[in-house]
Design a protein around this motif. Structure first.
Motif, PDB file in Angstrom:
ATOM      1  N   ASN A   1      46.456  71.807 -11.282  1.00  0.00           N
ATOM      2  CA  ASN A   1      45.706  72.428 -10.186  1.00  0.00           C
ATOM      3  C   ASN A   1      44.690  71.478  -9.572  1.00  0.00           C
ATOM      4  O   ASN A   1      44.459  71.504  -8.365  1.00  0.00           O
ATOM      5  N   ASP A   2      44.074  70.633 -10.383  1.00  0.00           N
ATOM      6  CA  ASP A   2      43.023  69.738  -9.902  1.00  0.00           C
ATOM      7  C   ASP A   2      43.565  68.430  -9.337  1.00  0.00           C
ATOM      8  O   ASP A   2      43.098  67.942  -8.317  1.00  0.00           O
ATOM      9  N   GLN A   3      44.569  67.848 -10.000  1.00  0.00           N
ATOM     10  CA  GLN A   3      45.032  66.511  -9.652  1.00  0.00           C
ATOM     11  C   GLN A   3      46.401  66.463  -8.982  1.00  0.00           C
ATOM     12  O   GLN A   3      46.809  65.413  -8.493  1.00  0.00           O
ATOM     13  N   GLY A   4      47.121  67.573  -8.980  1.00  0.00           N
ATOM     14  CA  GLY A   4      48.475  67.570  -8.441  1.00  0.00           C
ATOM     15  C   GLY A   4      49.482  67.257  -9.536  1.00  0.00           C
ATOM     16  O   GLY A   4      49.119  67.035 -10.690  1.00  0.00           O
ATOM     17  N   PHE A   5      50.759  67.228  -9.161  1.00  0.00           N
ATOM     18  CA  PHE A   5      51.818  67.056 -10.149  1.00  0.00           C
ATOM     19  C   PHE A   5      53.104  66.680  -9.439  1.00  0.00           C
ATOM     20  O   PHE A   5      53.206  66.767  -8.215  1.00  0.00           O
ATOM     21  N   VAL A   6      54.081  66.240 -10.217  1.00  0.00           N
ATOM     22  CA  VAL A   6      55.424  65.985  -9.694  1.00  0.00           C
ATOM     23  C   VAL A   6      56.387  66.894 -10.446  1.00  0.00           C
ATOM     24  O   VAL A   6      56.117  67.313 -11.572  1.00  0.00           O
ATOM     25  N   THR A   7      57.523  67.197  -9.811  1.00  0.00           N
ATOM     26  CA  THR A   7      58.450  68.159 -10.401  1.00  0.00           C
ATOM     27  C   THR A   7      59.831  67.588 -10.701  1.00  0.00           C
ATOM     28  O   THR A   7      60.485  68.033 -11.635  1.00  0.00           O
ATOM     29  N   VAL A   8      60.298  66.635  -9.940  1.00  0.00           N
ATOM     30  CA  VAL A   8      61.667  66.138 -10.084  1.00  0.00           C
ATOM     31  C   VAL A   8      61.697  64.927 -11.010  1.00  0.00           C
ATOM     32  O   VAL A   8      60.853  64.035 -10.912  1.00  0.00           O
ATOM     33  N   VAL A   9      62.699  64.904 -11.892  1.00  0.00           N
ATOM     34  CA  VAL A   9      62.903  63.789 -12.818  1.00  0.00           C
ATOM     35  C   VAL A   9      64.024  62.904 -12.268  1.00  0.00           C
ATOM     36  O   VAL A   9      65.119  63.385 -11.989  1.00  0.00           O
ATOM     37  N   HIS A  10      63.734  61.629 -12.118  1.00  0.00           N
ATOM     38  CA  HIS A  10      64.744  60.650 -11.714  1.00  0.00           C
ATOM     39  C   HIS A  10      65.161  59.853 -12.948  1.00  0.00           C
ATOM     40  O   HIS A  10      64.518  59.926 -13.983  1.00  0.00           O
TER      41      HIS A  10
ATOM     42  N   PHE B   1      61.190  80.000  -0.504  1.00  0.00           N
ATOM     43  CA  PHE B   1      61.239  80.128  -1.951  1.00  0.00           C
ATOM     44  C   PHE B   1      62.565  79.583  -2.431  1.00  0.00           C
ATOM     45  O   PHE B   1      63.620  80.008  -1.967  1.00  0.00           O
ATOM     46  N   ASP B   2      62.516  78.641  -3.347  1.00  0.00           N
ATOM     47  CA  ASP B   2      63.725  78.033  -3.899  1.00  0.00           C
ATOM     48  C   ASP B   2      64.014  78.675  -5.247  1.00  0.00           C
ATOM     49  O   ASP B   2      63.202  78.600  -6.165  1.00  0.00           O
ATOM     50  N   THR B   3      65.164  79.310  -5.360  1.00  0.00           N
ATOM     51  CA  THR B   3      65.526  79.966  -6.620  1.00  0.00           C
ATOM     52  C   THR B   3      66.060  78.971  -7.654  1.00  0.00           C
ATOM     53  O   THR B   3      66.060  79.261  -8.841  1.00  0.00           O
TER      54      THR B   3
ATOM     55  N   ARG C   1      71.725  63.340  -1.265  1.00  0.00           N
ATOM     56  CA  ARG C   1      71.470  64.780  -1.372  1.00  0.00           C
ATOM     57  C   ARG C   1      72.094  65.443  -2.590  1.00  0.00           C
ATOM     58  O   ARG C   1      71.600  66.450  -3.068  1.00  0.00           O
ATOM     59  N   PHE C   2      73.190  64.907  -3.115  1.00  0.00           N
ATOM     60  CA  PHE C   2      73.850  65.513  -4.271  1.00  0.00           C
ATOM     61  C   PHE C   2      73.514  64.814  -5.589  1.00  0.00           C
ATOM     62  O   PHE C   2      73.982  65.221  -6.644  1.00  0.00           O
ATOM     63  N   ASP C   3      72.684  63.781  -5.533  1.00  0.00           N
ATOM     64  CA  ASP C   3      72.356  63.020  -6.733  1.00  0.00           C
ATOM     65  C   ASP C   3      71.263  63.657  -7.583  1.00  0.00           C
ATOM     66  O   ASP C   3      71.112  63.299  -8.750  1.00  0.00           O
ATOM     67  N   VAL C   4      70.493  64.540  -6.995  1.00  0.00           N
ATOM     68  CA  VAL C   4      69.447  65.258  -7.721  1.00  0.00           C
ATOM     69  C   VAL C   4      69.698  66.745  -7.475  1.00  0.00           C
ATOM     70  O   VAL C   4      69.284  67.293  -6.450  1.00  0.00           O
ATOM     71  N   PRO C   5      70.393  67.402  -8.395  1.00  0.00           N
ATOM     72  CA  PRO C   5      70.818  68.791  -8.168  1.00  0.00           C
ATOM     73  C   PRO C   5      69.701  69.752  -7.752  1.00  0.00           C
ATOM     74  O   PRO C   5      69.933  70.626  -6.921  1.00  0.00           O
ATOM     75  N   VAL C   6      68.493  69.571  -8.281  1.00  0.00           N
ATOM     76  CA  VAL C   6      67.418  70.504  -7.908  1.00  0.00           C
ATOM     77  C   VAL C   6      66.979  70.320  -6.458  1.00  0.00           C
ATOM     78  O   VAL C   6      66.275  71.173  -5.920  1.00  0.00           O
ATOM     79  N   LEU C   7      67.395  69.243  -5.804  1.00  0.00           N
ATOM     80  CA  LEU C   7      67.049  69.037  -4.393  1.00  0.00           C
ATOM     81  C   LEU C   7      68.140  69.503  -3.435  1.00  0.00           C
ATOM     82  O   LEU C   7      67.944  69.483  -2.216  1.00  0.00           O
ATOM     83  N   THR C   8      69.274  69.936  -3.962  1.00  0.00           N
ATOM     84  CA  THR C   8      70.376  70.375  -3.095  1.00  0.00           C
ATOM     85  C   THR C   8      69.938  71.497  -2.167  1.00  0.00           C
ATOM     86  O   THR C   8      70.246  71.474  -0.969  1.00  0.00           O
ATOM     87  N   ALA C   9      69.197  72.467  -2.691  1.00  0.00           N
ATOM     88  CA  ALA C   9      68.740  73.587  -1.858  1.00  0.00           C
ATOM     89  C   ALA C   9      67.856  73.098  -0.718  1.00  0.00           C
ATOM     90  O   ALA C   9      67.944  73.601   0.402  1.00  0.00           O
ATOM     91  N   MET C  10      67.016  72.104  -0.987  1.00  0.00           N
ATOM     92  CA  MET C  10      66.167  71.566   0.068  1.00  0.00           C
ATOM     93  C   MET C  10      67.023  70.942   1.174  1.00  0.00           C
ATOM     94  O   MET C  10      66.811  71.210   2.357  1.00  0.00           O
ATOM     95  N   PHE C  11      67.988  70.124   0.803  1.00  0.00           N
ATOM     96  CA  PHE C  11      68.827  69.480   1.813  1.00  0.00           C
ATOM     97  C   PHE C  11      69.653  70.511   2.585  1.00  0.00           C
ATOM     98  O   PHE C  11      69.826  70.383   3.801  1.00  0.00           O
TER      99      PHE C  11
ATOM    100  N   ALA D   1      64.194  62.001   3.224  1.00  0.00           N
ATOM    101  CA  ALA D   1      63.297  62.851   2.456  1.00  0.00           C
ATOM    102  C   ALA D   1      62.371  61.974   1.632  1.00  0.00           C
ATOM    103  O   ALA D   1      62.821  60.988   1.031  1.00  0.00           O
ATOM    104  N   MET D   2      61.115  62.340   1.627  1.00  0.00           N
ATOM    105  CA  MET D   2      60.188  61.701   0.701  1.00  0.00           C
ATOM    106  C   MET D   2      60.620  62.171  -0.680  1.00  0.00           C
ATOM    107  O   MET D   2      60.547  63.361  -0.988  1.00  0.00           O
ATOM    108  N   GLY D   3      61.125  61.276  -1.481  1.00  0.00           N
ATOM    109  CA  GLY D   3      61.690  61.633  -2.774  1.00  0.00           C
ATOM    110  C   GLY D   3      60.652  62.040  -3.795  1.00  0.00           C
ATOM    111  O   GLY D   3      60.965  62.765  -4.730  1.00  0.00           O
ATOM    112  N   GLN D   4      59.429  61.599  -3.649  1.00  0.00           N
ATOM    113  CA  GLN D   4      58.322  61.971  -4.529  1.00  0.00           C
ATOM    114  C   GLN D   4      57.219  60.938  -4.328  1.00  0.00           C
ATOM    115  O   GLN D   4      57.503  59.770  -4.073  1.00  0.00           O
ATOM    116  N   ILE D   5      55.988  61.383  -4.430  1.00  0.00           N
ATOM    117  CA  ILE D   5      54.852  60.465  -4.363  1.00  0.00           C
ATOM    118  C   ILE D   5      53.922  60.770  -5.521  1.00  0.00           C
ATOM    119  O   ILE D   5      53.734  61.928  -5.895  1.00  0.00           O
TER     120      ILE D   5
END
Length: 186
Positions: free
Chosen positions: A35-44, A170-172, A79-89, A109-113
Motif C-alpha cells: 500500500n505504501d510503496q507499490g508492488f509488481v504482479t507478473v513474474v517473468h 476487472f480481470d478474472t 501477448r501469449f508469452d505471459v498468460p496472465v496478460l492475455t486478458a489485457m491484450f 505494453a509497459m511490461g512492468q516497472i
C-alpha cells in the motif's frame, strides 16, 4: 548516487532484474509495504526477458554495476508469452484511444516497472520513462499498461510522467480491478 539509465546488455543484468522483481512481488511483501510503496504482479523468466530484450531494448537503471530499477518493453507480439496478460491484450484489441482502436496503432505494453527500495523518490521512475521515450518513440505511437487500482503510488507516478487513464476493468484471470493507462508519444 550515480544512477544511469541504459538498456540491458548482459545476462547478469537480466538476472538482477529478475531478483529485483522477486523482492517486489505482491506475494513477497506485506500489505502495508504494498500500500505504501507499490508492488509488481507478473513474474517473468530469464528466457522471456532475453527474447523481449532481443526484440526491443529493455530499460534499466543502474547504480554502478547494480540494477536498481527497470521498465520492461512488451510488444504486442509477446501477448501469449505471459498468460496472465492475455486478458489485457484481448481487452486492448477492443479499446479505443482518441477515436482509434489501440490494436490499429503502433503500441507496446509497459511490461512492468519497478524501483528498488532505497532508490525510490529520487526520480528513477521518471528517468526510466524518459529513457523509454528516447529509445522507443521513433518506433511506437503509444505506450499502454494496466495498473492495479489499489496501487495508488504507481497510478500517481504514471500520471506524473504523462499517462492518462483511458479504461477500467476487472480481470478474472488475475482477480483485480485495473486502470488502463496510455502515454501518447505523438
Amino acid at each position: 548516487m550515480s544512477v544511469i539509465f541504459t538498456t540491458i546488455t548482459t545476462d547478469r543484468e537480466i538476472q538482477q532484474l529478475l531478483d529485483l522483481q522477486q523482492v517486489n512481488l505482491t506475494k513477497n511483501i506485506s500489505e502495508d509495504v504494498a500500500n505504501d510503496q507499490g508492488f509488481v504482479t507478473v513474474v517473468h523468466n530469464f528466457d522471456l526477458l532475453s527474447r523481449m530484450n532481443q526484440a526491443y531494448p529493455q530499460i534499466i537503471a543502474k547504480d554502478g554495476d547494480k540494477v536498481v530499477g527497470y521498465a520492461l518493453v512488451m510488444p504486442e507480439s509477446f501477448r501469449f508469452d505471459v498468460p496472465v496478460l492475455t486478458a489485457m491484450f484481448e481487452m486492448l484489441d477492443k479499446l479505443e484511444y482518441k477515436g482509434k482502436l489501440i490494436k490499429d496503432t503502433k503500441y507496446y505494453a509497459m511490461g512492468q516497472i519497478c524501483v528498488a527500495e532505497g532508490y525510490r523518490g529520487q526520480g528513477i521512475f521518471d528517468g526510466l520513462y524518459a529513457k523509454h521515450k528516447t529509445e522507443l518513440s521513433d518506433h511506437f505511437e503509444l505506450c499502454v499498461t494496466e495498473i492495479a487500482k489499489r496501487n495508488l503510488r504507481s497510478l500517481a507516478a504514471h500520471k506524473r510522467v504523462g499517462f492518462e487513464i483511458i479504461h477500467e476493468y476487472f480481470d478474472t484471470t488475475y482477480p483485480e480491478l485495473w486502470e488502463v493507462v496510455a502515454w501518447d508519444f505523438s
